[in-house]
Design an enzyme around this catalytic site. Structure first.
Site, mmCIF file in Angstrom:
data_model
loop_
_atom_site.group_PDB
_atom_site.id
_atom_site.type_symbol
_atom_site.label_atom_id
_atom_site.label_comp_id
_atom_site.label_asym_id
_atom_site.label_seq_id
_atom_site.Cartn_x
_atom_site.Cartn_y
_atom_site.Cartn_z
ATOM 1 N N ASN A 156 -31.072 -71.959 -50.656
ATOM 2 C CA ASN A 156 -32.466 -72.418 -50.746
ATOM 3 C C ASN A 156 -33.061 -72.302 -52.162
ATOM 4 O O ASN A 156 -34.096 -72.886 -52.450
ATOM 5 C CB ASN A 156 -33.368 -71.662 -49.761
ATOM 6 C CG ASN A 156 -33.170 -72.093 -48.318
ATOM 7 O OD1 ASN A 156 -33.407 -71.336 -47.400
ATOM 8 N ND2 ASN A 156 -32.729 -73.337 -48.108
ATOM 9 N N ASP A 175 -35.513 -74.169 -38.454
ATOM 10 C CA ASP A 175 -35.372 -75.368 -39.286
ATOM 11 C C ASP A 175 -36.410 -76.425 -38.894
ATOM 12 O O ASP A 175 -36.789 -76.523 -37.724
ATOM 13 C CB ASP A 175 -33.952 -75.922 -39.075
ATOM 14 C CG ASP A 175 -33.556 -76.897 -40.157
ATOM 15 O OD1 ASP A 175 -34.279 -77.003 -41.169
ATOM 16 O OD2 ASP A 175 -32.527 -77.570 -39.983
HETATM 17 C C1 FPP Z 1 -36.253 -74.415 -42.987
HETATM 18 O O1 FPP Z 1 -37.006 -75.587 -42.822
HETATM 19 C C2 FPP Z 1 -37.154 -73.278 -43.171
HETATM 20 C C3 FPP Z 1 -37.146 -72.433 -44.244
HETATM 21 C C4 FPP Z 1 -36.202 -72.565 -45.377
HETATM 22 C C5 FPP Z 1 -38.123 -71.325 -44.338
HETATM 23 C C6 FPP Z 1 -38.372 -70.626 -43.067
HETATM 24 C C7 FPP Z 1 -39.373 -69.560 -43.220
HETATM 25 C C8 FPP Z 1 -40.242 -69.221 -42.247
HETATM 26 C C9 FPP Z 1 -40.261 -69.890 -40.929
HETATM 27 C C10 FPP Z 1 -41.182 -68.067 -42.446
HETATM 28 C C11 FPP Z 1 -40.437 -66.782 -42.589
HETATM 29 C C12 FPP Z 1 -41.302 -65.635 -42.633
HETATM 30 C C13 FPP Z 1 -41.131 -64.533 -43.403
HETATM 31 C C14 FPP Z 1 -42.058 -63.416 -43.237
HETATM 32 C C15 FPP Z 1 -40.074 -64.416 -44.409
HETATM 33 P P1 FPP Z 1 -36.818 -76.738 -43.877
HETATM 34 O O2 FPP Z 1 -37.778 -76.504 -44.983
HETATM 35 O O3 FPP Z 1 -35.386 -76.829 -44.293
HETATM 36 O O4 FPP Z 1 -37.232 -77.987 -43.046
HETATM 37 P P2 FPP Z 1 -36.659 -79.476 -43.212
HETATM 38 O O5 FPP Z 1 -35.204 -79.414 -42.860
HETATM 39 O O6 FPP Z 1 -37.459 -80.245 -42.233
HETATM 40 O O7 FPP Z 1 -36.909 -79.893 -44.631
#
Ligand code: FPP
Length: 256
Positions: free
Chosen positions: A84, A36
């Site tokens: 998401n 996250d």
């Molecule tokens: C959450 O941070 C992250 C995600 C929803 C995406 C995570 C994906 C990756 C780390 C890459 C995965 C790789 C593959 C190959 C599938 P957020 O966007 O919710 O962050 P925030 O809370 O700061 O907005």
């Protein structure tokens, strides 16, 4: 509540971890990670949220290498939840393309490392190109016998539990099992994590102290490790630190 939990982010949690200090005999078998903070990381730098995901992807790669070098048996990333889909289309499109990118850049290394890639979640609801990339990962690594790498994509634990209940009802109605047979094992065998050990250690970055519909049944006895670091800042040393902290805890499973 948050103030009361401040101790979770104590000095020990934030310090650097040295791989040499990890006891190889008592490694967690299964580590599950909620990656996250990508969006906030990007925002802090005046970048689009997608840049945060790209940086997050690099940390995923480093963490896979670190876990594999250490001898972790199962590593699971919560990469895209069923919730998401509510994000802006541009961001969802970008996240759906990440497995395609990852395939191009990392498939060979994972094959060389004998890593077996699997996924948790309903692949069929993702775009064709995502499905194809995920299927290629699974096919090209299915005979590998090393670390199991799970990507939870379009995954939601409550959905998983609902379909487990439906499968059990089907089995009872078909006479395959009777009501009195229903046990923890019967349940576990009907979850997407069938055959995998439950997570010993769950890591969540970005300072959020919640589980967000992730592996609700499977984490009954997991140890948790939270860090305030945003996922793109999550280092190998933090990963080692989490494992060291896990090894300091005494797991009693409800007994003394
Ligand atoms: C959450 O941070 C992250 C995600 C929803 C995406 C995570 C994906 C990756 C780390 C890459 C995965 C790789 C593959 C190959 C599938 P957020 O966007 O919710 O962050 P925030 O809370 O700061 O907005």
């Amino acid at each position: 509540m948050r103030l009361g939990l401040k101790g979770l982010f104590n000095q020990r949690n934030q310090g650097n971890g040295f791989v040499e200090e990890i006891d190889k005999q008592t490694l967690p078998k299964h580590i599950a990670i909620i990656t996250d903070g990508n969006g906030r990381w990007a925002k802090k730098r005046g970048l689009p949220r997608t840049a945060g995901h790209a940086a997050g992807m690099r940390r995923v790669r480093e963490t896979i290498r670190a876990a594999n070098d250490l001898g972790i048996e199962v590593l699971t990333f919560y990469s895209f939840s069923t919730e998401n889909w509510k994000r802006p289309k541009e961001e969802v499109d970008y996240l759906m393309k990440l497995p395609v990118e990852f395939l191009k850049t990392d498939l060979q290394e994972l094959v060389d490392r004998n890593v077996k890639v699997q996924m948790l979640g309903e692949k069929r609801q993702t775009p064709n190109f995502t499905q194809e990339a995920l299927t290629e990962f699974e096919d090209k690594t299915k005979h590998n016998t090393g670390m199991i790498l799970n990507f939870a994509i379009n995954y939601g634990s409550r959905d998983e539990i609902l379909s487990m209940i439906q499968k059990i009802i089907d089995d009872v109605e078909l006479g395959n099992i009777s009501k009195s047979d229903i046990s923890e094992q019967i349940v576990s065998e009907r979850l997407l994590t069938k055959g995998l050990p439950d997570p010993d250690l769950v890591i969540r970055s970005s300072g959020e102290i919640r589980i967000s519909n992730f592996l609700l049944w499977q984490i009954a006895y997991s140890e948790f490790w939270f860090t305030e670091a945003l996922w793109p800042d999550f280092s190998k040393e933090m990963f080692f630190q989490a494992i060291k902290e896990y090894q300091r805890r005494s797991r009693r499973y409800g007994s003394l």
